[in-house]
Design a protein around this motif. Structure first.
Motif, PDB file in Angstrom:
ATOM      1  N   ASP A 119       0.831  -1.208   0.000  1.00 22.74           N
ATOM      2  CA  ASP A 119       0.000   0.000   0.000  1.00 22.74           C
ATOM      3  C   ASP A 119       0.863   1.253   0.000  1.00 22.74           C
ATOM      4  N   VAL A 120       1.981   1.212   0.719  1.00 19.21           N
ATOM      5  CA  VAL A 120       2.903   2.351   0.765  1.00 19.21           C
ATOM      6  C   VAL A 120       3.560   2.547  -0.597  1.00 19.21           C
ATOM      7  N   VAL A 121       4.004   1.450  -1.204  1.00 20.51           N
ATOM      8  CA  VAL A 121       4.600   1.526  -2.540  1.00 20.51           C
ATOM      9  C   VAL A 121       3.608   2.142  -3.523  1.00 20.51           C
ATOM     10  N   ASN A 122       2.374   1.683  -3.476  1.00 21.69           N
ATOM     11  CA  ASN A 122       1.355   2.188  -4.400  1.00 21.69           C
ATOM     12  C   ASN A 122       1.096   3.684  -4.171  1.00 21.69           C
ATOM     13  N   ALA A 123       1.017   4.081  -2.909  1.00 21.29           N
ATOM     14  CA  ALA A 123       0.726   5.481  -2.604  1.00 21.29           C
ATOM     15  C   ALA A 123       1.863   6.404  -3.035  1.00 21.29           C
ATOM     16  N   LEU A 124       3.090   5.989  -2.778  1.00 15.59           N
ATOM     17  CA  LEU A 124       4.230   6.808  -3.181  1.00 15.59           C
ATOM     18  C   LEU A 124       4.315   6.900  -4.702  1.00 15.59           C
ATOM     19  N   THR A 125       4.119   5.777  -5.384  1.00 13.95           N
ATOM     20  CA  THR A 125       4.138   5.784  -6.850  1.00 13.95           C
ATOM     21  C   THR A 125       3.045   6.690  -7.393  1.00 13.95           C
ATOM     22  N   TRP A 126       1.836   6.579  -6.834  1.00 18.26           N
ATOM     23  CA  TRP A 126       0.714   7.403  -7.278  1.00 18.26           C
ATOM     24  C   TRP A 126       1.020   8.891  -7.111  1.00 18.26           C
ATOM     25  N   ALA A 127       1.581   9.243  -5.961  1.00 15.95           N
ATOM     26  CA  ALA A 127       1.905  10.648  -5.711  1.00 15.95           C
ATOM     27  C   ALA A 127       2.914  11.162  -6.723  1.00 15.95           C
ATOM     28  N   ARG A 128       3.900  10.356  -7.055  1.00 16.42           N
ATOM     29  CA  ARG A 128       4.923  10.785  -8.012  1.00 16.42           C
ATOM     30  C   ARG A 128       4.362  10.861  -9.428  1.00 16.42           C
ATOM     31  N   GLN A 129       3.566   9.875  -9.805  1.00 16.63           N
ATOM     32  CA  GLN A 129       3.015   9.875 -11.158  1.00 16.63           C
ATOM     33  C   GLN A 129       2.066  11.047 -11.387  1.00 16.63           C
ATOM     34  N   ASN A 130       1.391  11.470 -10.325  1.00 20.73           N
ATOM     35  CA  ASN A 130       0.409  12.544 -10.457  1.00 20.73           C
ATOM     36  C   ASN A 130       0.908  13.881  -9.932  1.00 20.73           C
ATOM     37  N   ASP A 131       2.195  13.938  -9.561  1.00 18.80           N
ATOM     38  CA  ASP A 131       2.834  15.179  -9.126  1.00 18.80           C
ATOM     39  C   ASP A 131       2.048  15.845  -8.003  1.00 18.80           C
ATOM     40  N   VAL A 132       1.718  15.048  -6.999  1.00 20.11           N
ATOM     41  CA  VAL A 132       0.950  15.529  -5.857  1.00 20.11           C
ATOM     42  C   VAL A 132       1.869  15.628  -4.641  1.00 20.11           C
ATOM     43  N   ALA A 133       1.790  16.710  -3.914  1.00 20.18           N
ATOM     44  CA  ALA A 133       2.587  16.874  -2.695  1.00 20.18           C
ATOM     45  C   ALA A 133       2.263  15.758  -1.716  1.00 20.18           C
ATOM     46  N   LEU A 134       3.278  15.260  -1.008  1.00 15.20           N
ATOM     47  CA  LEU A 134       3.043  14.158  -0.071  1.00 15.20           C
ATOM     48  C   LEU A 134       3.719  14.418   1.261  1.00 15.20           C
ATOM     49  N   ARG A 135       3.134  13.835   2.301  1.00 13.92           N
ATOM     50  CA  ARG A 135       3.738  13.817   3.630  1.00 13.92           C
ATOM     51  C   ARG A 135       3.527  12.424   4.221  1.00 13.92           C
ATOM     52  N   VAL A 136       4.397  12.070   5.162  1.00 12.97           N
ATOM     53  CA  VAL A 136       4.356  10.765   5.811  1.00 12.97           C
ATOM     54  C   VAL A 136       3.996  10.971   7.269  1.00 12.97           C
ATOM     55  N   ARG A 137       3.139  10.086   7.805  1.00 10.95           N
ATOM     56  CA  ARG A 137       2.642  10.266   9.166  1.00 10.95           C
ATOM     57  C   ARG A 137       2.581   8.931   9.890  1.00 10.95           C
ATOM     58  N   SER A 138       2.890   8.944  11.192  1.00 10.68           N
ATOM     59  CA  SER A 138       2.754   7.720  11.995  1.00 10.68           C
ATOM     60  C   SER A 138       1.923   8.011  13.232  1.00 10.68           C
ATOM     61  N   GLY A 139       2.467   8.749  14.206  1.00  4.77           N
ATOM     62  CA  GLY A 139       1.751   8.968  15.457  1.00  4.77           C
ATOM     63  C   GLY A 139       0.993  10.275  15.547  1.00  4.77           C
ATOM     64  N   ARG A 140       1.055  11.116  14.503  1.00  4.44           N
ATOM     65  CA  ARG A 140       0.350  12.399  14.433  1.00  4.44           C
ATOM     66  C   ARG A 140       0.874  13.439  15.411  1.00  4.44           C
ATOM     67  N   HIS A 141       2.078  13.250  15.936  1.00  2.00           N
ATOM     68  CA  HIS A 141       2.628  14.195  16.911  1.00  2.00           C
ATOM     69  C   HIS A 141       3.634  15.161  16.292  1.00  2.00           C
ATOM     70  N   SER A 142       3.615  15.345  14.999  1.00  2.00           N
ATOM     71  CA  SER A 142       4.497  16.342  14.399  1.00  2.00           C
ATOM     72  C   SER A 142       4.182  17.701  15.008  1.00  2.00           C
ATOM     73  N   LEU A 143       5.140  18.266  15.734  1.00  2.00           N
ATOM     74  CA  LEU A 143       4.870  19.421  16.583  1.00  2.00           C
ATOM     75  C   LEU A 143       4.764  20.736  15.832  1.00  2.00           C
ATOM     76  N   GLU A 144       5.029  20.723  14.526  1.00  5.51           N
ATOM     77  CA  GLU A 144       4.767  21.901  13.699  1.00  5.51           C
ATOM     78  C   GLU A 144       3.794  21.571  12.565  1.00  5.51           C
ATOM     79  N   GLY A 145       3.122  20.434  12.678  1.00  5.74           N
ATOM     80  CA  GLY A 145       2.123  20.073  11.675  1.00  5.74           C
ATOM     81  C   GLY A 145       2.700  19.632  10.344  1.00  5.74           C
ATOM     82  N   TRP A 146       3.975  19.258  10.305  1.00 11.96           N
ATOM     83  CA  TRP A 146       4.632  18.960   9.034  1.00 11.96           C
ATOM     84  C   TRP A 146       4.338  17.564   8.489  1.00 11.96           C
TER      85      TRP A 146
END
Length: 518
Positions: free
Chosen positions: A105-132
């Motif tokens: 699923d991760v491979v597919n999502a990363l490939t999709w983002a690159r093929q469609n030139d869509v900005a992407l971010r990666v998230r696990s615990g949602r504690h990014s302290l600046e919302g990045w």
């Protein structure tokens, strides 16, 4: 971890979108207004121009990718829950959130983002302290549901899915009388904490969390618009393992599993001491900073100063209450603290001091720093002065004793540079009530943010560096503040594994250019 409410809205589907141009998306967003979620017309995607530096960047075609896993879009019932982060000071509206159920699923999502030139971010615990770990009108690849666990008790090797929270990791390992360094807050993602360095009560005994990381599975960008899975350990891509140990958050690829060398731990003694008011702060702080970093390595301590009390927390690994109180005697002899002592399984103790997220303030702001020499009386006076005028009772000045095993690097080394620190500290402000409308300006926000800025500036003469897991937004020379002299090497490794700079955010590591390479 996801809340029970979140699970009421499972959205299982496959979604594909061809030639989704980020430039067209941004133009449409500007026309629609800030915060709008739009779906522009189809435009041609443009491949990024970058030099080929490894087999991963060789031109090769991938079939059109489809989004798989648990896919949540703006019109789905669970979208609000899917987009919210822990720190509700920030509010983003992603185009789609993909909760990966497996590595493919991760491979597919990363490939999709690159093929469609869509900005992407990666998230696990949602504690990014600046919302990045979130992004407007882009794709969020969330790996929080990758929760596999395999523990080999004989070799003391644990391989876990990158979606485990720290609470899940601690309690699962503790069932086998095993442990690894984690941070104190259970809802924080294990992978995020580890990849930035990771410290907590077991740090002085076991080293940084990243020191126990001996392997990983990671999805990286490859070809013009593809993705692939690679293995990382001391034999395979050892340079990337070095980089992941302290600089791995969102810079090189998407971690899907982590392999740790874990340690035996039958039980702990947990001590909490409370001083009413902050009148004893000079004596408590000075005694703590001169004893805690040089105590028995099994003893980990944290000090929290609030505007109406001082709190000392201590964990002694495989030790008795008598031993713990003897080690802490110099600090506990200051004033008249109220002291409680518990013993038991580390998982039970850890779970016992967690605070439910719904009971925490909605908004947070922190400033990270390291100290290599004891604070003089003037610095302790700065802390007392600012804490007396803290914006809320939840605001605090937090410290973590270093020393002990922190000073030893593991085989293969790490990108974490702050091993000579006596202690880590951060002023932090918490305010506001949790809800479903994050980002709405709270009346206390300007006051809290000004307090943090002034507090951190007043301490600058006594501190140095910064901790990448607690980013200091707007900080000049943040690159060396986080990674010191390791930054140039990190840029070289970035150029090898992500030359197109697919993984980027406000303070991400840029790849080295050809002219800057050795």
């Amino acid at each position: 971890m996801l809340s029970a409410e979140y699970w009421r809205f499972p959205v299982e589907r496959i979604w594909t979108m061809h030639d989704f141009s980020r430039r067209g998306l941004f133009r449409a967003t500007a026309a629609a207004g800030a915060g709008a979620v739009v779906v522009p017309g189809i435009t041609a995607a443009e491949a990024p121009a970058a030099e080929a530096v490894s087999p991963r960047t060789e031109s090769r075609k991938c079939p059109p990718a489809q989004l798989t896993g648990r896919v949540v879009r703006p019109d789905d019932a669970g979208y609000t829950d899917a987009r919210l982060g822990w720190d509700q000071l920030f509010s983003h509206y992603p185009l789609v959130v993909v909760f990966a159920q497996n590595t493919q699923d991760v491979v597919n999502a990363l490939t999709w983002a690159r093929q469609n030139d869509v900005a992407l971010r990666v998230r696990s615990g949602r504690h990014s302290l600046e919302g990045w770990s979130n992004v407007d009108n882009g794709i969020v690849i969330d790996i929080s549901e990758l929760k596999s666990v395999h523990i080999d008790t004989r070799s003391r090797i644990a391989t876990v899915g990158a979606g485990l929270s720290q609470l899940e990791a601690v309690t699962t390992l503790a069932q086998k009388n095993l442990a690894v360094t984690t941070g104190t807050e259970g809802t924080v993602g294990l992978s995020g904490a580890t990849l930035g360095g990771g410290f907590g009560f077991l740090t002085r005994w076991l080293g940084m969390a990243c020191d126990s990381l001996i392997g990983a599975e990671i999805v990286v960008a490859s070809g013009d618009a593809c993705a692939e899975v690679i293995k990382v350990d001391l034999r395979n891509n050892p340079d990337l393992l070095w980089a992941l140990r302290g600089a791995g958050n969102g810079n090189f690829g998407i971690i899907t599993s982590l392999t740790y060398e874990v340690a035996p731990l039958k039980g702990v003694t947990y001590v909490q001491a409370t001083w009413n008011g902050i009148g004893d702060l000079p004596g408590v702080f000075d005694t703590w900073q001169r004893t805690a970093p040089v105590a028995d390595n099994r003893l980990g301590t944290q000090l929290e100063i609030h505007r109406n009390q001082i709190l000392l927390f201590a964990v002694l690994a495989d030790g008795t209450p008598a031993q713990a109180q003897h080690m802490l005697a110099p600090i506990l002899s200051v004033g008249s603290p109220q002291v409680t002592v518990q013993t038991g399984n580390w998982g039970d103790i850890y779970a016992g001091f967690q605070i439910p997220t719904q009971n925490e303030p909605a908004n947070w702001k922190f400033f990270s720093q390291f100290t290599r020499k004891p604070f003089p009386a003037a610095a302790i006076g700065v802390i007392a002065s600012f804490m007396q005028n803290a914006p809320t009772d939840d605001s605090n000045f937090f410290t973590q004793a270093f020393g002990g095993a922190v000073r030893r690097s593991p085989r293969g080394g790490t990108a974490f540079p702050h091993r000579d620190a006596l202690f880590y500290s951060e002023p932090g402000a918490g305010w506001g009530t949790r809800g479903t409308q994050p980002g709405v300006c709270d009346p206390l926000t300007p006051q809290a943010q000004a307090w943090i800025a002034e507090f951190s500036q007043a301490l600058r003469p006594y501190v140095s560096g910064a901790y990448v897991n607690v980013p200091n937004i707007g900080m000049q020379e943040w690159e060396t503040a986080y990674w010191g002299s390791n930054f140039d090497r990190l840029r070289e490794i970035k150029a090898q594994y992500d030359p197109y700079n697919v993984f980027q955010y406000e303070q991400s590591i840029p790849p080295a250019s050809r002219k800057n390479r050795r």
